[in-house]
Design a protein around this motif. Structure first.
Motif, PDB file in Angstrom:
ATOM      1  N   ILE A   1       0.809  -1.065  -0.092  1.00 64.91           N
ATOM      2  CA  ILE A   1      -0.110   0.029  -0.113  1.00 64.91           C
ATOM      3  C   ILE A   1       0.767   1.124   0.074  1.00 64.91           C
ATOM      4  O   ILE A   1       0.485   2.224  -0.631  1.00 64.91           O
ATOM      5  N   PHE A   2       1.773   1.277   0.924  1.00 64.66           N
ATOM      6  CA  PHE A   2       2.879   2.300   0.987  1.00 64.66           C
ATOM      7  C   PHE A   2       3.504   2.636  -0.475  1.00 64.66           C
ATOM      8  O   PHE A   2       3.431   3.657  -1.061  1.00 64.66           O
ATOM      9  N   ASN A   3       4.053   1.597  -1.226  1.00 60.58           N
ATOM     10  CA  ASN A   3       4.556   1.793  -2.480  1.00 60.58           C
ATOM     11  C   ASN A   3       3.700   1.973  -3.466  1.00 60.58           C
ATOM     12  O   ASN A   3       3.974   2.816  -4.475  1.00 60.58           O
ATOM     13  N   PHE A   4       2.182   1.582  -3.534  1.00 55.95           N
ATOM     14  CA  PHE A   4       1.268   2.305  -4.517  1.00 55.95           C
ATOM     15  C   PHE A   4       1.157   3.808  -3.945  1.00 55.95           C
ATOM     16  O   PHE A   4       0.990   4.508  -5.194  1.00 55.95           O
ATOM     17  N   PHE A   5       0.839   4.268  -2.994  1.00 53.51           N
ATOM     18  CA  PHE A   5       0.709   5.598  -2.410  1.00 53.51           C
ATOM     19  C   PHE A   5       2.081   6.526  -3.077  1.00 53.51           C
ATOM     20  O   PHE A   5       1.859   7.527  -3.647  1.00 53.51           O
ATOM     21  N   LYS A   6       3.157   5.860  -2.825  1.00 50.32           N
ATOM     22  CA  LYS A   6       4.385   6.403  -3.356  1.00 50.32           C
ATOM     23  C   LYS A   6       4.475   6.416  -5.043  1.00 50.32           C
ATOM     24  O   LYS A   6       4.951   7.753  -5.439  1.00 50.32           O
ATOM     25  N   GLN A   7       4.069   5.787  -5.564  1.00 55.57           N
ATOM     26  CA  GLN A   7       3.794   5.784  -6.971  1.00 55.57           C
ATOM     27  C   GLN A   7       3.065   7.086  -7.523  1.00 55.57           C
ATOM     28  O   GLN A   7       3.093   7.620  -8.379  1.00 55.57           O
TER      29      GLN A   7
ATOM     30  N   GLU B   1      -4.124  17.105  -5.575  1.00 52.87           N
ATOM     31  CA  GLU B   1      -5.030  16.413  -4.287  1.00 52.87           C
ATOM     32  C   GLU B   1      -4.800  15.018  -3.891  1.00 52.87           C
ATOM     33  O   GLU B   1      -4.649  14.609  -2.971  1.00 52.87           O
ATOM     34  N   TRP B   2      -4.436  14.131  -5.237  1.00 48.24           N
ATOM     35  CA  TRP B   2      -4.327  12.878  -4.952  1.00 48.24           C
ATOM     36  C   TRP B   2      -2.807  12.681  -4.284  1.00 48.24           C
ATOM     37  O   TRP B   2      -2.521  11.886  -3.433  1.00 48.24           O
ATOM     38  N   LYS B   3      -1.821  13.527  -4.717  1.00 49.91           N
ATOM     39  CA  LYS B   3      -0.461  13.517  -4.062  1.00 49.91           C
ATOM     40  C   LYS B   3      -0.410  13.988  -2.700  1.00 49.91           C
ATOM     41  O   LYS B   3       0.025  13.166  -1.857  1.00 49.91           O
ATOM     42  N   GLU B   4      -1.313  14.794  -2.301  1.00 51.02           N
ATOM     43  CA  GLU B   4      -1.404  15.148  -0.702  1.00 51.02           C
ATOM     44  C   GLU B   4      -2.129  14.103  -0.095  1.00 51.02           C
ATOM     45  O   GLU B   4      -1.513  13.664   1.110  1.00 51.02           O
TER      46      GLU B   4
ATOM     47  N   LYS C   1      -0.351  11.823   2.973  1.00 50.24           N
ATOM     48  CA  LYS C   1      -0.737  11.570   4.086  1.00 50.24           C
ATOM     49  C   LYS C   1      -1.031  10.302   4.820  1.00 50.24           C
ATOM     50  O   LYS C   1      -0.682   9.755   5.809  1.00 50.24           O
ATOM     51  N   CYS C   2      -1.251   9.648   3.569  1.00 51.51           N
ATOM     52  CA  CYS C   2      -1.614   7.730   3.926  1.00 51.51           C
ATOM     53  C   CYS C   2      -0.092   7.338   4.129  1.00 51.51           C
ATOM     54  O   CYS C   2      -0.111   6.423   4.965  1.00 51.51           O
ATOM     55  N   MET C   3       0.882   7.606   3.372  1.00 54.67           N
ATOM     56  CA  MET C   3       2.103   7.231   3.668  1.00 54.67           C
ATOM     57  C   MET C   3       2.606   7.475   5.055  1.00 54.67           C
ATOM     58  O   MET C   3       3.354   6.562   5.716  1.00 54.67           O
ATOM     59  N   VAL C   4       2.294   8.725   5.451  1.00 53.55           N
ATOM     60  CA  VAL C   4       2.606   9.287   6.846  1.00 53.55           C
ATOM     61  C   VAL C   4       1.958   8.243   7.744  1.00 53.55           C
ATOM     62  O   VAL C   4       2.542   7.515   9.065  1.00 53.55           O
ATOM     63  N   GLU C   5       0.764   8.144   7.794  1.00 58.41           N
ATOM     64  CA  GLU C   5       0.051   7.175   8.661  1.00 58.41           C
ATOM     65  C   GLU C   5       0.615   5.881   8.665  1.00 58.41           C
ATOM     66  O   GLU C   5       0.565   5.206   9.757  1.00 58.41           O
ATOM     67  N   ILE C   6       0.882   5.454   7.533  1.00 57.88           N
ATOM     68  CA  ILE C   6       1.396   3.813   7.587  1.00 57.88           C
ATOM     69  C   ILE C   6       2.823   3.754   8.335  1.00 57.88           C
ATOM     70  O   ILE C   6       2.960   2.923   9.037  1.00 57.88           O
ATOM     71  N   MET C   7       3.573   4.702   7.943  1.00 57.14           N
ATOM     72  CA  MET C   7       4.726   4.666   8.802  1.00 57.14           C
ATOM     73  C   MET C   7       4.623   4.990  10.203  1.00 57.14           C
ATOM     74  O   MET C   7       5.229   4.458  11.038  1.00 57.14           O
ATOM     75  N   ASP C   8       3.532   5.607  10.667  1.00 57.65           N
ATOM     76  CA  ASP C   8       3.433   6.191  12.022  1.00 57.65           C
ATOM     77  C   ASP C   8       2.886   4.919  12.672  1.00 57.65           C
ATOM     78  O   ASP C   8       3.158   4.806  14.047  1.00 57.65           O
ATOM     79  N   ASN C   9       2.407   4.032  11.916  1.00 55.33           N
ATOM     80  CA  ASN C   9       1.673   2.597  12.751  1.00 55.33           C
ATOM     81  C   ASN C   9       2.522   1.547  12.632  1.00 55.33           C
ATOM     82  O   ASN C   9       2.130   0.415  13.011  1.00 55.33           O
ATOM     83  N   LYS C  10       3.827   1.868  11.882  1.00 54.94           N
ATOM     84  CA  LYS C  10       4.588   0.645  11.766  1.00 54.94           C
ATOM     85  C   LYS C  10       5.212   0.319  13.131  1.00 54.94           C
ATOM     86  O   LYS C  10       5.629   0.951  13.804  1.00 54.94           O
ATOM     87  N   VAL C  11       5.250  -1.104  13.286  1.00 53.27           N
ATOM     88  CA  VAL C  11       5.655  -1.554  14.484  1.00 53.27           C
ATOM     89  C   VAL C  11       7.429  -1.900  14.201  1.00 53.27           C
ATOM     90  O   VAL C  11       7.721  -2.268  13.273  1.00 53.27           O
TER      91      VAL C  11
END
Length: 95
Positions: free
Chosen positions: A11-17, A78-81, A85-95
């Motif tokens: 998911i992170f890589n998709f949003f990075k794309q 808007e998609w990039k923004e 935000k989604c990538m930041v959330e994924i990183m914040d919740n990574k264990v």
């Protein structure tokens, strides 16, 4: 747990794309493909719920559909923004 990490990575890589896409039209197409995939996942999950759980999760399902609908008219910036935000959330919740 490792499967969850792998899913988050995908998911992170998709949003990075989406964030890295230079062509605005392709960026929006990627975002719209995200919406379509999530709508399919939501429909499949709902189909697999028994009637009791459909009632229990009705509001959550509606909220998810509303969220997806709110993404449908986004432009590339808007998609990039949103993707950032989604990538930041994924990183914040990574264990």
């Amino acid at each position: 747990m490792s499967n969850s990490v792998k899913t988050d990575d995908v998911i992170f890589n998709f949003f990075k794309q989406i964030c890295d896409e230079k062509d605005d039209k392709k960026c929006v197409e990627l975002g719209n493909s995200w919406i379509k995939a999530m709508e399919t996942n939501l429909a499949n999950m709902e189909t697999n719920l028994d009637e009791k759980d459909k009632i229990k999760y009705k509001k959550d399902i509606q909220n998810n559909r509303s969220h997806l609908d709110s993404l449908k008219e986004k432009n590339s910036s808007e998609w990039k923004e949103y993707a950032t935000k989604c990538m930041v959330e994924i990183m914040d919740n990574k264990v």
